[in-house]
Design an enzyme around this catalytic site. Sequence first.
Site, PDB file in Angstrom:
ATOM      1  N   HIS A  99      10.194 101.613  71.307  1.00 42.58           N
ATOM      2  CA  HIS A  99      11.328 101.150  70.502  1.00 42.58           C
ATOM      3  C   HIS A  99      10.947 100.013  69.552  1.00 42.58           C
ATOM      4  CE1 HIS A  99      11.866  98.240  73.901  1.00 42.58           C
ATOM      5  NE2 HIS A  99      12.264  97.449  72.919  1.00 42.58           N
ATOM      6  N   ASP A 159       9.139 104.980  77.094  1.00 41.33           N
ATOM      7  CA  ASP A 159       9.322 104.001  76.020  1.00 41.33           C
ATOM      8  C   ASP A 159       8.005 103.285  75.707  1.00 41.33           C
ATOM      9  OD1 ASP A 159      10.625 102.514  74.039  1.00 41.33           O
ATOM     10  OD2 ASP A 159      11.168 100.919  75.434  1.00 41.33           O
ATOM     11  N   SER A 195       9.532  92.703  74.182  1.00 37.11           N
ATOM     12  CA  SER A 195       9.227  94.106  74.437  1.00 37.11           C
ATOM     13  C   SER A 195       7.813  94.427  74.034  1.00 37.11           C
ATOM     14  CB  SER A 195      10.185  95.013  73.664  1.00 37.11           C
ATOM     15  OG  SER A 195      11.484  94.905  74.165  1.00 37.11           O
TER      16      SER A 195
END
Length: 181
Positions: free
Chosen positions: A68, A98, A177
């Site tokens: 993402h 992801d 992230s």
Amino acid sequence: VLHTLETAQIPSVASKAFEAIRPSVVRVIGLGAEPDPGEGNSPASRAGYGIGSGVVIIDKGTILTNLHVVSGAKRVTVKFYDGSESDVDLIRVYPENDLAVIKARKVPDDLESATLGSTGNLRPGDEVVAVGFPFGIGPSVSAGVVSGLDRSFRSPEGKQVMTGLIQFDAAANPGNSGGPL
């Protein structure tokens, strides 16, 4: 030994872990990306770019990040520990987890790769350290413990379920992230 213990400051486990991993952590910037609805009206979202983190897994410039972070970007760059920057190519994606593997086109001569650990012996209560670029600044480090193992997460849209996740209580904010734990 007693004199040393009384006079020297012994570094914490978190600071030692941070110093060991720091040369392998990169800031990942997705340019021209579609605004991430999760970012709301942040400056990054309005400017059309996303910010995240990554970790060098092969010293020739191969980097692991979250999908993402780079998804939808027209161009992705990374900034290395030494301050140098490079465009990257998307090598492989693992949407079910992801994850994305990217490769820098130009790497510093002294680039260090991280040593990846196994989660096989991980237990709730074990100490962890999260390193990344929250809100695009850093690198930063936060420490905590493993809160749970083998957790599941369903995306807000209900389209994706991720399993086998590690739950931890170290601070992780937008931009962390893709960074190492």
